[in-house]
Enzyme design. Structure first.
Site, PDB file in Angstrom:
ATOM      1  N   LYS A  51      44.137  38.765  27.566  1.00  0.00           N
ATOM      2  CA  LYS A  51      44.063  40.159  27.972  1.00  0.00           C
ATOM      3  C   LYS A  51      44.515  40.380  29.417  1.00  0.00           C
ATOM      4  O   LYS A  51      44.732  41.508  29.839  1.00  0.00           O
ATOM      5  CB  LYS A  51      42.607  40.652  27.836  1.00  0.00           C
ATOM      6  CG  LYS A  51      42.038  40.535  26.453  1.00  0.00           C
ATOM      7  CD  LYS A  51      40.513  40.794  26.520  1.00  0.00           C
ATOM      8  CE  LYS A  51      39.840  40.119  25.371  1.00  0.00           C
ATOM      9  NZ  LYS A  51      38.374  40.117  25.529  1.00  0.00           N
ATOM     10  N   GLU A 108      52.681  36.906  32.363  1.00  0.00           N
ATOM     11  CA  GLU A 108      51.346  36.308  32.541  1.00  0.00           C
ATOM     12  C   GLU A 108      50.701  36.901  33.795  1.00  0.00           C
ATOM     13  O   GLU A 108      51.390  37.384  34.700  1.00  0.00           O
ATOM     14  CB  GLU A 108      51.565  34.785  32.622  1.00  0.00           C
ATOM     15  CG  GLU A 108      50.412  33.846  32.669  1.00  0.00           C
ATOM     16  CD  GLU A 108      49.208  34.062  31.800  1.00  0.00           C
ATOM     17  OE1 GLU A 108      48.747  35.210  31.645  1.00  0.00           O
ATOM     18  OE2 GLU A 108      48.653  33.065  31.339  1.00  0.00           O
ATOM     19  N   ASP A 109      49.388  36.884  33.841  1.00  0.00           N
ATOM     20  CA  ASP A 109      48.688  37.428  35.007  1.00  0.00           C
ATOM     21  C   ASP A 109      48.732  36.465  36.195  1.00  0.00           C
ATOM     22  O   ASP A 109      49.223  36.808  37.264  1.00  0.00           O
ATOM     23  CB  ASP A 109      47.240  37.821  34.658  1.00  0.00           C
ATOM     24  CG  ASP A 109      46.447  36.697  33.985  1.00  0.00           C
ATOM     25  OD1 ASP A 109      46.998  35.580  33.786  1.00  0.00           O
ATOM     26  OD2 ASP A 109      45.269  36.927  33.656  1.00  0.00           O
ATOM     27  N   ASP A 112      47.730  29.260  37.740  1.00  0.00           N
ATOM     28  CA  ASP A 112      46.812  28.510  38.593  1.00  0.00           C
ATOM     29  C   ASP A 112      47.162  27.020  38.459  1.00  0.00           C
ATOM     30  O   ASP A 112      48.091  26.545  39.095  1.00  0.00           O
ATOM     31  CB  ASP A 112      45.377  28.834  38.180  1.00  0.00           C
ATOM     32  CG  ASP A 112      44.322  28.195  39.067  1.00  0.00           C
ATOM     33  OD1 ASP A 112      44.682  27.661  40.126  1.00  0.00           O
ATOM     34  OD2 ASP A 112      43.124  28.228  38.700  1.00  0.00           O
ATOM     35  N   LYS A 140      48.813  31.105  42.156  1.00  0.00           N
ATOM     36  CA  LYS A 140      47.779  30.380  42.900  1.00  0.00           C
ATOM     37  C   LYS A 140      48.218  28.919  42.929  1.00  0.00           C
ATOM     38  O   LYS A 140      47.913  28.164  42.008  1.00  0.00           O
ATOM     39  CB  LYS A 140      46.424  30.503  42.189  1.00  0.00           C
ATOM     40  CG  LYS A 140      45.797  31.882  42.298  1.00  0.00           C
ATOM     41  CD  LYS A 140      44.563  31.996  41.418  1.00  0.00           C
ATOM     42  CE  LYS A 140      43.334  31.459  42.075  1.00  0.00           C
ATOM     43  NZ  LYS A 140      42.117  31.725  41.245  1.00  0.00           N
ATOM     44  N   PHE A 162      38.755  33.441  43.928  1.00  0.00           N
ATOM     45  CA  PHE A 162      38.726  33.946  42.562  1.00  0.00           C
ATOM     46  C   PHE A 162      38.952  35.451  42.616  1.00  0.00           C
ATOM     47  O   PHE A 162      38.289  36.168  43.366  1.00  0.00           O
ATOM     48  CB  PHE A 162      37.389  33.623  41.880  1.00  0.00           C
ATOM     49  CG  PHE A 162      37.460  33.857  40.398  1.00  0.00           C
ATOM     50  CD1 PHE A 162      37.966  32.869  39.551  1.00  0.00           C
ATOM     51  CD2 PHE A 162      37.062  35.062  39.849  1.00  0.00           C
ATOM     52  CE1 PHE A 162      38.067  33.093  38.190  1.00  0.00           C
ATOM     53  CE2 PHE A 162      37.163  35.285  38.485  1.00  0.00           C
ATOM     54  CZ  PHE A 162      37.663  34.303  37.655  1.00  0.00           C
ATOM     55  N   ARG A 175      38.192  44.242  34.694  1.00  0.00           N
ATOM     56  CA  ARG A 175      39.615  44.374  34.352  1.00  0.00           C
ATOM     57  C   ARG A 175      40.144  45.766  34.696  1.00  0.00           C
ATOM     58  O   ARG A 175      41.333  45.965  34.900  1.00  0.00           O
ATOM     59  CB  ARG A 175      39.844  44.129  32.849  1.00  0.00           C
ATOM     60  CG  ARG A 175      39.544  42.719  32.384  1.00  0.00           C
ATOM     61  CD  ARG A 175      40.090  42.537  30.964  1.00  0.00           C
ATOM     62  NE  ARG A 175      39.530  41.369  30.289  1.00  0.00           N
ATOM     63  CZ  ARG A 175      40.012  40.144  30.387  1.00  0.00           C
ATOM     64  NH1 ARG A 175      41.038  39.900  31.163  1.00  0.00           N
ATOM     65  NH2 ARG A 175      39.459  39.150  29.724  1.00  0.00           N
TER      66      ARG A 175
HETATM   67  P1  IMP Z   1      45.940  27.782  34.418  1.00  0.00           P
HETATM   68  O1  IMP Z   1      46.117  27.123  33.085  1.00  0.00           O
HETATM   69  O2  IMP Z   1      44.991  27.050  35.313  1.00  0.00           O
HETATM   70  O3  IMP Z   1      47.245  28.079  35.115  1.00  0.00           O
HETATM   71  O4  IMP Z   1      45.168  29.114  34.068  1.00  0.00           O
HETATM   72  C1  IMP Z   1      45.647  30.346  34.319  1.00  0.00           C
HETATM   73  C2  IMP Z   1      44.682  31.327  33.700  1.00  0.00           C
HETATM   74  O5  IMP Z   1      43.379  31.205  34.281  1.00  0.00           O
HETATM   75  C3  IMP Z   1      45.156  32.733  34.003  1.00  0.00           C
HETATM   76  O6  IMP Z   1      45.954  33.230  32.948  1.00  0.00           O
HETATM   77  C4  IMP Z   1      43.857  33.484  34.158  1.00  0.00           C
HETATM   78  O7  IMP Z   1      43.474  33.997  32.891  1.00  0.00           O
HETATM   79  C5  IMP Z   1      42.843  32.466  34.582  1.00  0.00           C
HETATM   80  N1  IMP Z   1      42.599  32.558  36.026  1.00  0.00           N
HETATM   81  C6  IMP Z   1      42.993  31.700  36.990  1.00  0.00           C
HETATM   82  N2  IMP Z   1      42.605  32.097  38.207  1.00  0.00           N
HETATM   83  C7  IMP Z   1      41.962  33.279  38.022  1.00  0.00           C
HETATM   84  C8  IMP Z   1      41.332  34.231  38.923  1.00  0.00           C
HETATM   85  O8  IMP Z   1      41.300  34.083  40.169  1.00  0.00           O
HETATM   86  N3  IMP Z   1      40.778  35.324  38.336  1.00  0.00           N
HETATM   87  C9  IMP Z   1      40.811  35.545  36.992  1.00  0.00           C
HETATM   88  N4  IMP Z   1      41.388  34.696  36.124  1.00  0.00           N
HETATM   89  C10 IMP Z   1      41.957  33.568  36.625  1.00  0.00           C
HETATM   90 MG    MG Z   2      45.281  34.750  31.436  1.00  0.00          MG
END
Ligand code: IMP
Ligand code: MG
Length: 189
Positions: A51, A108-109, A112, A140, A162, A175
């Site tokens: 979402k 994608e949002d 990380d 990030k 975060f 959200r």
């Molecule tokens: P990754 O697999 O670690 O790159 O995860 C990325 C996902 O983790 C993103 O699509 C977000 O849904 C979630 N995520 C990572 N950091 C944050 C944050 O600071 N706030 C909210 N969701 C986050």
């Molecule tokens: Mg996500």
């Protein structure tokens, strides 16, 4: 005391605004320009990841205005990724339409650790699209575990924080905020 007025035992107190609604709008406009140039006239088939990318994808579509765009969605849950050195990305809802032969833009949002985007890129590329490019609103880079290429990056998180708002949640909350704020009570990942 605006911020404490909405704090309660059920709702952690929000920290400072990291990206204002104006910052986000300017970033979305810039990204739309880069995406138009990058797709070189080919129709963009957006695959928005729900979402978190809901608001971003909606605004990005609007900013692409007269450019040919279609849209589809995937829903994933990324719980448990990274911290134990492995990816655990679950596909909760697949595409409605086949991406074969399409010029796909993954929306994608946040990137990380990179596990989620890496999983999604692998999944989409295995289905014979014409191409797949990736766009993320926020980078990030502090805990990147997978070397994943992001073609279009909106904003870099200023610190190991975060973030919530503009689609980003903490336990499904926040959200709906029009800007992106820090959530100090949540330990950095
Ligand atoms: P990754 O697999 O670690 O790159 O995860 C990325 C996902 O983790 C993103 O699509 C977000 O849904 C979630 N995520 C990572 N950091 C944050 C944050 O600071 N706030 C909210 N969701 C986050
Ligand atoms: Mg996500």
């Amino acid at each position: 005391m605006m911020s404490t007025a909405i704090a309660s035992r059920e709702q952690p107190e929000l920290g400072k605004v990291i990206f204002s609604a104006d910052d986000i709008a300017a970033t979305v406009r810039r990204l739309a320009g880069e995406i138009k140039a990058g797709f070189g006239g080919n129709p963009v088939h957006m695959v928005a990841i729900l979402k978190g990318a809901l608001l971003f994808a909606a605004d990005l579509m609007r900013a692409l205005d007269d450019y040919p765009v279609t849209v589809d969605f995937m829903v994933v849950s990324s719980y448990g990724t990274g911290r134990h050195g492995r990816a655990d990305v679950r596909l909760l809802k697949d595409l409605d339409h086949s991406p074969v032969g399409k010029h796909v833009l993954l929306v994608e949002d946040i990137v990380d650790e990179g596990y989620t985007l890496s999983y999604l890129l692998g999944n989409l590329r295995s289905r014979r699209p014409a191409q797949v490019q990736a766009c993320a609103l926020i980078d990030k880079p502090f805990h990147r575990a997978v070397d994943v290429k992001v073609d279009y990056i909106g904003m870099r998180a200023p610190d190991d924080t975060f973030l919530v708002g503009y689609g980003l949640d903490f336990q499904e909350r926040f959200r709906n905020l029009p800007h992106i704020r820090q959530l100090p009570s949540q330990a950095p990942r």
